[in-house]
Motif scaffolding. Sequence first.
Motif, PDB file in Angstrom:
ATOM      1  N   ILE A   1       0.098   7.484   0.116  1.00 42.14           N
ATOM      2  CA  ILE A   1       0.367   6.213  -0.489  1.00 42.14           C
ATOM      3  C   ILE A   1       0.994   5.179   0.508  1.00 42.14           C
ATOM      4  O   ILE A   1       0.478   4.006   0.658  1.00 42.14           O
ATOM      5  CB  ILE A   1       1.120   6.302  -1.834  1.00 42.14           C
ATOM      6  N   LEU A   2       1.999   5.897   1.116  1.00 42.69           N
ATOM      7  CA  LEU A   2       2.730   4.647   2.299  1.00 42.69           C
ATOM      8  C   LEU A   2       1.823   4.573   3.290  1.00 42.69           C
ATOM      9  O   LEU A   2       2.031   3.379   3.855  1.00 42.69           O
ATOM     10  CB  LEU A   2       3.838   5.471   2.479  1.00 42.69           C
ATOM     11  N   TYR A   3       1.102   5.487   3.800  1.00 43.83           N
ATOM     12  CA  TYR A   3       0.259   5.071   4.852  1.00 43.83           C
ATOM     13  C   TYR A   3      -0.824   4.495   4.535  1.00 43.83           C
ATOM     14  O   TYR A   3      -1.300   3.449   5.345  1.00 43.83           O
ATOM     15  CB  TYR A   3      -0.439   6.472   5.531  1.00 43.83           C
ATOM     16  N   LYS A   4      -1.655   4.733   3.490  1.00 42.36           N
ATOM     17  CA  LYS A   4      -2.837   4.017   3.093  1.00 42.36           C
ATOM     18  C   LYS A   4      -2.576   2.624   2.759  1.00 42.36           C
ATOM     19  O   LYS A   4      -3.510   1.548   3.065  1.00 42.36           O
ATOM     20  CB  LYS A   4      -3.495   4.843   1.818  1.00 42.36           C
TER      21      LYS A   4
ATOM     22  N   GLU B   1       2.601   2.688   6.820  1.00 41.99           N
ATOM     23  CA  GLU B   1       3.726   3.041   7.321  1.00 41.99           C
ATOM     24  C   GLU B   1       3.657   4.097   8.257  1.00 41.99           C
ATOM     25  O   GLU B   1       3.197   5.265   8.044  1.00 41.99           O
ATOM     26  CB  GLU B   1       4.648   3.281   6.186  1.00 41.99           C
ATOM     27  N   LYS B   2       3.753   3.861   9.525  1.00 41.71           N
ATOM     28  CA  LYS B   2       3.937   4.952  10.503  1.00 41.71           C
ATOM     29  C   LYS B   2       4.719   6.141  10.192  1.00 41.71           C
ATOM     30  O   LYS B   2       4.581   7.274  10.905  1.00 41.71           O
ATOM     31  CB  LYS B   2       3.677   4.503  11.834  1.00 41.71           C
ATOM     32  N   PHE B   3       5.790   5.850   9.662  1.00 42.44           N
ATOM     33  CA  PHE B   3       6.760   6.911   9.238  1.00 42.44           C
ATOM     34  C   PHE B   3       6.590   7.565   7.976  1.00 42.44           C
ATOM     35  O   PHE B   3       7.697   7.966   7.192  1.00 42.44           O
ATOM     36  CB  PHE B   3       8.069   6.350   9.587  1.00 42.44           C
ATOM     37  N   SER B   4       5.276   7.452   7.522  1.00 40.51           N
ATOM     38  CA  SER B   4       5.155   7.976   6.054  1.00 40.51           C
ATOM     39  C   SER B   4       5.703   9.345   5.657  1.00 40.51           C
ATOM     40  O   SER B   4       6.041   9.644   4.437  1.00 40.51           O
ATOM     41  CB  SER B   4       3.709   7.488   5.750  1.00 40.51           C
TER      42      SER B   4
ATOM     43  N   GLU C   1      -4.087  -2.255  -7.108  1.00 41.70           N
ATOM     44  CA  GLU C   1      -4.419  -3.670  -6.640  1.00 41.70           C
ATOM     45  C   GLU C   1      -5.870  -3.617  -6.072  1.00 41.70           C
ATOM     46  O   GLU C   1      -6.567  -4.636  -6.386  1.00 41.70           O
ATOM     47  CB  GLU C   1      -3.375  -4.337  -5.993  1.00 41.70           C
ATOM     48  N   LEU C   2      -6.037  -2.656  -5.041  1.00 43.62           N
ATOM     49  CA  LEU C   2      -7.251  -2.804  -4.273  1.00 43.62           C
ATOM     50  C   LEU C   2      -8.532  -2.283  -5.182  1.00 43.62           C
ATOM     51  O   LEU C   2      -9.651  -2.892  -4.859  1.00 43.62           O
ATOM     52  CB  LEU C   2      -6.988  -1.767  -3.051  1.00 43.62           C
TER      53      LEU C   2
ATOM     54  N   PHE D   1       7.688  -0.503   0.125  1.00 43.77           N
ATOM     55  CA  PHE D   1       7.581  -1.309  -1.140  1.00 43.77           C
ATOM     56  C   PHE D   1       6.295  -1.954  -1.392  1.00 43.77           C
ATOM     57  O   PHE D   1       5.814  -1.797  -2.645  1.00 43.77           O
ATOM     58  CB  PHE D   1       8.700  -2.368  -1.346  1.00 43.77           C
ATOM     59  N   GLN D   2       5.787  -2.416  -0.442  1.00 40.14           N
ATOM     60  CA  GLN D   2       4.465  -2.892  -0.625  1.00 40.14           C
ATOM     61  C   GLN D   2       3.382  -1.963  -1.217  1.00 40.14           C
ATOM     62  O   GLN D   2       2.665  -1.939  -1.946  1.00 40.14           O
ATOM     63  CB  GLN D   2       3.793  -3.546   0.806  1.00 40.14           C
ATOM     64  N   ALA D   3       3.573  -0.573  -0.155  1.00 41.57           N
ATOM     65  CA  ALA D   3       2.638   0.461  -0.473  1.00 41.57           C
ATOM     66  C   ALA D   3       2.658   0.672  -2.098  1.00 41.57           C
ATOM     67  O   ALA D   3       1.702   1.154  -2.811  1.00 41.57           O
ATOM     68  CB  ALA D   3       2.831   1.384   0.441  1.00 41.57           C
ATOM     69  N   LEU D   4       4.053   0.980  -2.433  1.00 45.78           N
ATOM     70  CA  LEU D   4       4.157   1.515  -3.821  1.00 45.78           C
ATOM     71  C   LEU D   4       3.739   0.482  -4.900  1.00 45.78           C
ATOM     72  O   LEU D   4       3.045   0.720  -6.047  1.00 45.78           O
ATOM     73  CB  LEU D   4       5.790   1.753  -4.101  1.00 45.78           C
ATOM     74  N   ARG D   5       3.792  -0.760  -4.768  1.00 48.90           N
ATOM     75  CA  ARG D   5       3.653  -1.840  -5.703  1.00 48.90           C
ATOM     76  C   ARG D   5       1.890  -2.064  -5.667  1.00 48.90           C
ATOM     77  O   ARG D   5       1.323  -1.977  -6.727  1.00 48.90           O
ATOM     78  CB  ARG D   5       3.870  -3.268  -4.979  1.00 48.90           C
TER      79      ARG D   5
END
Length: 315
Positions: free
Chosen positions: A156-159, A163-166, A222-223, A212-216
């Motif tokens: 989720i964090l990467y996609k 986030e490179k530290f996902s 959304e996509l 936070f963007q990724a979780l939202r």
Amino acid sequence: MEFKHTSVLLHETIDNLKPKDHGLYVDATFGGGGHAKYLLSKLNSGTLIGFDQDEFAIKSARLNFADVLANNSKPRLELVHDNFSHLNMNLVKLGYVDGIDGIYYDLGVSSPQFDQATRGFSYRFNARLDMRMDQQQSLDAYQLVNNSSQKELANILYKYGDEKFSRQIASKIVIRRQAKPIETTFELVEVIKEAIPAYARRSGGHPAKKTFQALRVAVNHELEVLEQSLEEAIKLLKPKGRISVITFQSDEDKIVKKIFKKYSEVEVPRGMPMIPDSMKPTLRLINRKPIVASTKELENNNRSHSAKLRIAEKL
């Protein structure tokens, strides 16, 4: 708290719809109603259907547009509390079955949603992890953070956040929640800061921004709903009807660009003397490169920095 929001690319979005009297238009993301107010000012007659899945936005709109809504002879504005992925279903319910003359989207989170601490969208305020645009849906950020597997979280964090530290963040989340659930935005921020190396935290903005963007995006699908809605909107457009879409993330813009390309370009086999109607394009692109904010708008509205506007017309 009133639902106030400075509309981005206001004139560019609405003027390029070429609004005409007696037309039927859709605001897919009503929010504070800035685009709606300007569109209604351009129409002597006609109707605008405003969609928003945020209950607070709809309640605020009923107050702010009370004078327009009070006109019972022929509605100039109708409000729909639903996600824009259900366009056709709601239009049919309202009795509009002959297509629409224009539709516009202003994607992402609105300023009031960020500024309402209790909504849990922002890492600036301490609140329960929520992030739901539709307060009636069951899935929230708390559930994602505390119930997803480490692999699911990292994906989720990467996609959705690039986030490179996902992986490191996902690992820290799983370790922390073993002791007790991660309940608040500030608790999550603390975990993120622990996971990201010190050198990386010194640049690139707030360390929690991408998470936070990724979780939202994941909480609100959304996509997925954007792609579904755009497909439906293009089918609903009448000939010469137009669609305007403002995006704020590269993933959103990629989806809009992909779908506009799908319907505006046709691969014609070599030697085919004429193109059959079934192969002709559905859309004509109004702008091949996205429209971005002017220097003046950038100075007055920080949110406009990442905004991109794409417009197409139904053939």
